[in-house]
Motif scaffolding. Structure first.
Motif, PDB file in Angstrom:
ATOM      1  N   THR A   1       0.811  -1.212   0.000  1.00 54.85           N
ATOM      2  CA  THR A   1       0.000   0.000   0.000  1.00 54.85           C
ATOM      3  C   THR A   1       0.854   1.276   0.000  1.00 54.85           C
ATOM      4  O   THR A   1       0.329   2.372  -0.150  1.00 54.85           O
ATOM      5  N   MET A   2       2.153   1.102   0.129  1.00 49.85           N
ATOM      6  CA  MET A   2       3.054   2.246   0.317  1.00 49.85           C
ATOM      7  C   MET A   2       3.013   3.229  -0.860  1.00 49.85           C
ATOM      8  O   MET A   2       2.908   4.440  -0.669  1.00 49.85           O
ATOM      9  N   ILE A   3       3.086   2.712  -2.078  1.00 51.36           N
ATOM     10  CA  ILE A   3       3.173   3.592  -3.248  1.00 51.36           C
ATOM     11  C   ILE A   3       1.856   4.334  -3.510  1.00 51.36           C
ATOM     12  O   ILE A   3       1.857   5.559  -3.645  1.00 51.36           O
ATOM     13  N   PRO A   4       0.703   3.630  -3.544  1.00 48.16           N
ATOM     14  CA  PRO A   4      -0.550   4.377  -3.725  1.00 48.16           C
ATOM     15  C   PRO A   4      -0.800   5.394  -2.607  1.00 48.16           C
ATOM     16  O   PRO A   4      -1.297   6.486  -2.883  1.00 48.16           O
TER      17      PRO A   4
ATOM     18  N   ARG B   1      21.510  -6.188  -0.592  1.00 44.32           N
ATOM     19  CA  ARG B   1      20.335  -5.621  -1.280  1.00 44.32           C
ATOM     20  C   ARG B   1      19.114  -6.422  -0.844  1.00 44.32           C
ATOM     21  O   ARG B   1      18.588  -7.242  -1.596  1.00 44.32           O
ATOM     22  N   PHE B   2      18.675  -6.189   0.399  1.00 45.51           N
ATOM     23  CA  PHE B   2      17.501  -6.889   0.905  1.00 45.51           C
ATOM     24  C   PHE B   2      16.287  -6.506   0.073  1.00 45.51           C
ATOM     25  O   PHE B   2      16.229  -5.417  -0.507  1.00 45.51           O
ATOM     26  N   TYR B   3      15.305  -7.395   0.051  1.00 38.93           N
ATOM     27  CA  TYR B   3      14.147  -7.198  -0.821  1.00 38.93           C
ATOM     28  C   TYR B   3      13.452  -5.863  -0.544  1.00 38.93           C
ATOM     29  O   TYR B   3      13.153  -5.097  -1.460  1.00 38.93           O
ATOM     30  N   ALA B   4      13.214  -5.569   0.745  1.00 40.06           N
ATOM     31  CA  ALA B   4      12.500  -4.332   1.080  1.00 40.06           C
ATOM     32  C   ALA B   4      13.310  -3.106   0.672  1.00 40.06           C
ATOM     33  O   ALA B   4      12.746  -2.079   0.268  1.00 40.06           O
ATOM     34  N   LEU B   5      14.629  -3.218   0.744  1.00 38.61           N
ATOM     35  CA  LEU B   5      15.493  -2.103   0.348  1.00 38.61           C
ATOM     36  C   LEU B   5      15.441  -1.905  -1.163  1.00 38.61           C
ATOM     37  O   LEU B   5      15.318  -0.777  -1.651  1.00 38.61           O
ATOM     38  N   TYR B   6      15.514  -2.999  -1.907  1.00 38.68           N
ATOM     39  CA  TYR B   6      15.471  -2.901  -3.371  1.00 38.68           C
ATOM     40  C   TYR B   6      14.134  -2.297  -3.824  1.00 38.68           C
ATOM     41  O   TYR B   6      14.081  -1.447  -4.708  1.00 38.68           O
ATOM     42  N   LEU B   7      13.063  -2.731  -3.156  1.00 42.44           N
ATOM     43  CA  LEU B   7      11.744  -2.193  -3.481  1.00 42.44           C
ATOM     44  C   LEU B   7      11.706  -0.681  -3.212  1.00 42.44           C
ATOM     45  O   LEU B   7      11.232   0.108  -4.043  1.00 42.44           O
TER      46      LEU B   7
ATOM     47  N   SER C   1       5.600  -1.551  -7.676  1.00 34.78           N
ATOM     48  CA  SER C   1       4.305  -2.123  -7.292  1.00 34.78           C
ATOM     49  C   SER C   1       4.269  -3.605  -7.615  1.00 34.78           C
ATOM     50  O   SER C   1       3.732  -4.414  -6.836  1.00 34.78           O
ATOM     51  N   ALA C   2       4.836  -3.970  -8.775  1.00 36.95           N
ATOM     52  CA  ALA C   2       4.906  -5.397  -9.122  1.00 36.95           C
ATOM     53  C   ALA C   2       5.733  -6.130  -8.069  1.00 36.95           C
ATOM     54  O   ALA C   2       5.361  -7.224  -7.613  1.00 36.95           O
ATOM     55  N   MET C   3       6.833  -5.512  -7.638  1.00 36.63           N
ATOM     56  CA  MET C   3       7.655  -6.143  -6.593  1.00 36.63           C
ATOM     57  C   MET C   3       6.877  -6.304  -5.297  1.00 36.63           C
ATOM     58  O   MET C   3       7.015  -7.302  -4.588  1.00 36.63           O
ATOM     59  N   ALA C   4       6.058  -5.305  -4.977  1.00 34.96           N
ATOM     60  CA  ALA C   4       5.268  -5.382  -3.748  1.00 34.96           C
ATOM     61  C   ALA C   4       4.289  -6.554  -3.827  1.00 34.96           C
ATOM     62  O   ALA C   4       4.106  -7.286  -2.848  1.00 34.96           O
ATOM     63  N   TRP C   5       3.697  -6.740  -4.992  1.00 32.66           N
ATOM     64  CA  TRP C   5       2.749  -7.857  -5.116  1.00 32.66           C
ATOM     65  C   TRP C   5       3.463  -9.193  -5.099  1.00 32.66           C
ATOM     66  O   TRP C   5       2.950 -10.161  -4.538  1.00 32.66           O
ATOM     67  N   VAL C   6       4.646  -9.265  -5.717  1.00 31.22           N
ATOM     68  CA  VAL C   6       5.428 -10.504  -5.645  1.00 31.22           C
ATOM     69  C   VAL C   6       5.748 -10.811  -4.179  1.00 31.22           C
ATOM     70  O   VAL C   6       5.607 -11.945  -3.718  1.00 31.22           O
TER      71      VAL C   6
ATOM     72  N   PHE D   1       4.047  -9.891  -1.555  1.00 34.10           N
ATOM     73  CA  PHE D   1       2.802 -10.304  -0.911  1.00 34.10           C
ATOM     74  C   PHE D   1       2.523 -11.785  -1.195  1.00 34.10           C
ATOM     75  O   PHE D   1       2.223 -12.564  -0.283  1.00 34.10           O
ATOM     76  N   ILE D   2       2.672 -12.172  -2.474  1.00 31.80           N
ATOM     77  CA  ILE D   2       2.407 -13.568  -2.849  1.00 31.80           C
ATOM     78  C   ILE D   2       3.416 -14.502  -2.167  1.00 31.80           C
ATOM     79  O   ILE D   2       3.050 -15.570  -1.662  1.00 31.80           O
ATOM     80  N   ILE D   3       4.688 -14.083  -2.143  1.00 32.06           N
ATOM     81  CA  ILE D   3       5.710 -14.919  -1.487  1.00 32.06           C
ATOM     82  C   ILE D   3       5.351 -15.136  -0.024  1.00 32.06           C
ATOM     83  O   ILE D   3       5.385 -16.265   0.485  1.00 32.06           O
ATOM     84  N   LEU D   4       4.975 -14.052   0.660  1.00 29.61           N
ATOM     85  CA  LEU D   4       4.657 -14.182   2.089  1.00 29.61           C
ATOM     86  C   LEU D   4       3.415 -15.033   2.297  1.00 29.61           C
ATOM     87  O   LEU D   4       3.357 -15.846   3.222  1.00 29.61           O
ATOM     88  N   LEU D   5       2.412 -14.856   1.421  1.00 30.59           N
ATOM     89  CA  LEU D   5       1.217 -15.695   1.523  1.00 30.59           C
ATOM     90  C   LEU D   5       1.597 -17.157   1.373  1.00 30.59           C
ATOM     91  O   LEU D   5       1.170 -18.010   2.150  1.00 30.59           O
ATOM     92  N   ALA D   6       2.439 -17.446   0.347  1.00 33.03           N
ATOM     93  CA  ALA D   6       2.828 -18.829   0.085  1.00 33.03           C
ATOM     94  C   ALA D   6       3.621 -19.390   1.264  1.00 33.03           C
ATOM     95  O   ALA D   6       3.326 -20.488   1.754  1.00 33.03           O
TER      96      ALA D   6
END
Lengths: 273, 293
Positions: free
Chosen positions: A118-121, B241-247, B261-266, B268-273
């Protein structure tokens, strides 16, 4: 599992030393003169205590401004989140209505959501409202309650007997009065827990102010400290003195409210059950 | 009366609902939408799944950041949990001064992120950092902890052992204190020694708390940001280059908001999985007291 007392004490002391050493090094570094700092190997106890590092660190960058900004943000967010979260918790703990369990489940689920989604939006919303480089993006969301705090306060409200509400209602008290005059005073330990969490969280907050604040006169201590590193990174003794300015308030708050704080953490762990 | 109660219920929880719609649900959909576009705050263009394709098939740093984050998780979560559990067991013994020890153990966890990053940057510095003094005292050559890509991940794991375990420890301690003495006494009557009681009584009864800590630990690994941003900025050679830092840098330094945003959704999916896998696996080892399983 009970181990022999001597072994336990030895281990406890050993771990304590391991955990305290980095902090002791910080303190020792913060009061060293630059000349002494250059000598290798470093000594934990400085030959000469240089108190001047603190006023120097405080004034080379406007730390008074940073501290005031952070205090303002922290207080506003804490008041906002305590009021809103306790109202929501009151709603979840005392009222029967269709869909309540569903909404509550949804709220717990949002705690697992990575904030990056949600950070970017959210940044775009505040940009569209011309609120970049203001305190609005950092304070207004606090007034819409926090899932963890609602959960903690709801647990507490559930433990307060309903008879108290009912007696007040017979005396003609409305719902808001029951919340403010019955539940809130009883919930002081839980409220303190939430307030301490909120205070430390906001004092520590780095990513959000980094995103939203651009002008140094609006910086928080965390962002200011990062700027300090950029400007005076070579002067470790000043960086450590400035870091101590950042660390000290959280330690003071922690010592004052430790009991509530630890209880709150233990309770949030029960969320896993 | 019932209607009035329901109405008040909704009014009271409305702050959360409004906040959820404005700051969570709406933004989630927006970021999903953005992830199929390129956007730099000025112009937006629909690109289909190109952001995702780029990430998976072109962007080597994306894979590097995943690898760094996973390695960190695999090292720091089990080690951190073992350490926090050991501390909690120690704090659950009957000796004096426990409160003082608990405070000391917890203290590093409340040190603010930027301050602890600066503190470790100094402790880990090659020339006269405190850690290298220990290294040299043992008789080894000094280690360039934050400059050599072979060592950086261990530096970060060490740092997490110091500063990230307090909350876990307190949760374990609460779990331990919730275990009734009867179980231990019964096991002792059966002739079980200390280690056997720990393995067969304490650990199973502690498993729900353990599970909570594992899940939160994995999620936490994907949120490592402040320390990497302040200490190394992602270097050397992207080894931190941790994931949150790269994002974050993709979004707010390169302003590739679609890709971020695509990285954020990836993420999200990784954490869900990962959480889903842990819940499935957890059925085998998590023991809920009073459950019929």
């Amino acid at each position: 599992m009970r181990l022999t007392k001597a072994l336990v004490l030895m281990l406890l002391i050993g771990f304590s030393i391991a955990f305290a050493t980095p902090l002791l090094w910080t303190v020792s570094a913060a009061v060293k003169s630059p000349q002494e700092f250059a000598i290798a190997p470093e000594r934990m106890i400085p030959q000469h205590i240089e108190w001047g590092n603190f006023p120097k660190a405080w004034t080379v960058l406007p730390f008074s401004t940073f501290v005031l900004n952070t205090l303002f943000l922290t207080v506003v967010c804490t008041v906002g989140t305590v009021l809103s979260s306790s109202l929501v918790a009151y709603g979840f703990s005392r009222f029967r209505f269709k869909g309540k369990d569903l909404v509550f489940g949804l709220m717990l689920a949002t705690m697992m959501l990575p904030h990056q989604v949600t950070m970017i939006p959210n940044f775009m919303i505040w940009r569209a409202l011309h609120a970049i480089d203001t305190f609005y993006p950092l304070t207004i969301p606090a007034f819409f309650s926090s899932a963890l705090f609602v959960f903690l306060l709801r647990q507490f409200f559930m433990s307060v007997p309903r008879e108290l509400d009912e007696a007040a209602m017979l005396d003609g008290a409305g719902y808001i009065r029951i919340w403010w005059q019955i539940l809130m005073p009883l919930a002081v330990p839980a409220i303190t827990t939430v307030a301490v969490f909120s205070f430390i969280g906001n004092w520590d907050s780095f990513e959000a102010p980094l995103i939203y604040l651009n002008s140094p006169e609006k910086y928080t201590v965390a962002v200011g400290l990062r700027m300090f590193q950029d400007t005076f990174g070579g002067n470790f003794e000043l960086v450590m003195a400035a870091s101590l300015i950042h660390i000290l308030p959280t330690i003071i708050i922690f010592f004052c409210a430790q009991r509530y704080f630890l209880k709150g953490i233990a309770m949030s762990g029960m969320g896993g059950r | 009366m019932k209607k009035r109660e329901a109405l008040w219920g909704w009014i009271l929880i409305s702050p959360w609902i409004i906040g959820f719609l404005c700051f969570t649900a709406g933004p989630m959909l927006t970021s999903l939408y953005l992830s199929f576009h390129t956007y730099d705050l000025h112009s937006m263009e629909f690109v289909g799944a190109a952001n995702y394709q780029r990430l998976f098939f072109v962007d080597r740093i994306f894979w590097k950041s995943l690898q760094v984050t996973m390695t960190y998780a695999v090292l720091s979560v089990p080690l951190g949990i073992a350490a926090s559990l050991a501390l909690a067991v120690l704090l659950n013994q009957k000796v004096g001064g426990l409160k003082l020890f608990r405070t000391l153990f917890y203290l590093p966890s409340i040190v603010p992120g930027v301050a602890s990053a600066l503190l470790w940057q100094w402790l880990l510095n090659t020339d006269n950092g405190a850690l290298n003094q220990v290294v040299e005292w043992v008789g080894l050559p000094p280690v360039d902890w934050l400059q050599n890509e072979k060592f950086t991940i261990y530096a970060f794991v060490l740092m997490s052992l110091w500063g990230a375990g307090g909350m876990r420890m307190v949760i374990f301690l609460a779990g331990l204190q919730g275990i009734s003495d009867n179980y231990h006494e019964a096991a002792m009557l059966d002739g079980a020694g200390a280690w056997r009681r720990f393995r067969s009584v304490t650990l199973p009864l502690l498993s729900p708390v353990m599970f909570f800590n594992v899940v939160m630990g994995v999620i936490g690994s994907f949120q490592v940001f402040t320390s990497a941003y302040v200490m190394t900025g992602g270097g050397p050679n992207n080894a931190t280059r941790f994931y949150a830092l790269y994002l974050f840098t993709t979004a707010f330094e390169q302003f590739k908001l679609g890709k971020a945003s695509a990285m954020a959704w990836v993420l999200f999916i990784i954490l869900l999985a990962l959480t889903g896998i842990q819940f499935a696996a957890g059925k085998r080892w998590v023991h809920y007291e009073g459950a019929s399983r």
